[in-house]
Write an enzyme that holds these catalytic residues in place. Structure first.
Site, PDB file in Angstrom:
ATOM      1  N   SER A 183      -0.993  -1.297  -0.354  1.00 24.79           N
ATOM      2  CA  SER A 183      -0.089  -0.868   0.702  1.00 24.79           C
ATOM      3  C   SER A 183      -0.040   0.647   0.758  1.00 24.79           C
ATOM      4  O   SER A 183      -0.341   1.327  -0.231  1.00 24.79           O
ATOM      5  CB  SER A 183       1.324  -1.402   0.444  1.00 24.79           C
ATOM      6  N   TYR A 229       8.284  -3.291  -4.331  1.00 24.20           N
ATOM      7  CA  TYR A 229       7.051  -3.340  -3.538  1.00 24.20           C
ATOM      8  C   TYR A 229       6.102  -2.219  -3.949  1.00 24.20           C
ATOM      9  O   TYR A 229       4.907  -2.443  -4.182  1.00 24.20           O
ATOM     10  CB  TYR A 229       7.408  -3.231  -2.057  1.00 24.20           C
TER      11      TYR A 229
END
Length: 262
Positions: A145, A158
């Site tokens: 990401s 995350y």
């Protein structure tokens, strides 16, 4: 076709990007095994793959469970005889909570989230890579990401999980390269979806403005002035999985519309 005759495995295959990626891989000539915890979702994805004329194998799997991941690898190799491509995309949803606001229950949720991303990816690589090494070829593509390079408030689970996968991929690229196995990452930024739209609407309400104003402001910060789609991300994965990227390993391909340059 970019994946003609390949056997591909997707872990964390959900109804969004996982579905899009499985269908695109099938269109590019691959037979596809999909793994995730939801059996119903896997069956639906498998049906979409078969509709493209390719074989599909849905295998319900908790990627953080070593026995289940070992069984997944054995099941795929028993069915297809080999594995050419492994894509790791598993990560649970995040509820956006700052570290100082975490109670004991959320701290445990944080641990499990990072475990699914980092340990789950490690397990999948551990059990599939030996088959690639034995064949002298293979491609692993890990979904990281933009957050693996730039952390944001409320998203520490995350960011930590994806950053771990990012550097794990570098280590594996170095370890597996001499055996002809490539390991790369695709790092999406925001992906156009109903979830993203809902988040923008929530921000618009908090700032007493409109959804359109928030979206315009966000896209203005992107060089391409648009938000990437699931297909944009899936095509990047297919490229790295294919022989067209035969000399590429240890790399990260950013798909964020120019929101973050690296």
């Amino acid at each position: 076709m970019m994946l003609d005759g390949k056997i591909a495995v997707i872990t964390g295959a959900g109804p969004g990007l996982g579905w899009t990626l499985a269908v695109l891989m099938a269109r590019e000539g691959a037979d596809v095994a999909v793994a995730a915890r939801s059996a119903d979702t896997l069956e639906a994805i498998a049906g979409a793959v078969r509709a493209e004329g390719r074989e599909a194998l849905p295998v319900p799997t908790d990627v953080s469970d070593p026995d289940q991941v070992r069984r997944l690898a054995d099941t795929v190799v028993e069915r297809f005889g080999r594995v050419d491509v492994l894509v790791n995309a598993a990560f649970p949803g995040s509820h956006r909570r700052n570290v100082l606001d975490m109670d004991d229950a959320y701290l445990e949720q944080w641990r499990k989230a990072v475990e699914i991303a980092a340990y789950g990816t490690l397990l999948a690589c551990r059990h599939f890579a030996p088959h690639m090494v034995a064949a002298g070829a293979g491609s692993i593509v890990n979904l990281t990401s933009m957050s693996s390079r730039a952390g944001y408030a409320g998203r520490s689970d995350y960011a930590a999980g994806k950053a771990a996968v990012h550097l794990l991929s570098h280590c594996l690229a170095d370890e597996l390269g001499p055996s002809g196995v490539r390991v790369n990452c695709v790092a999406p930024g925001w992906i156009a979806s109903d979830v993203l739209d809902d988040w923008m609407r929530a921000r618009a309400e908090a700032e007493h403005t409109t959804f359109e104003a928030i979206r315009a402001r966000d896209t203005a910060a992107m060089a391409l002035r648009r938000i990437a789609t699931e297909e944009d991300v899936a095509r990047a994965v297919v490229f790295l999985a294919s022989d067209q990227a035969a000399a590429t390993t240890g790399a990260t391909l950013d798909v964020n519309g120019g929101q973050l340059f690296t």
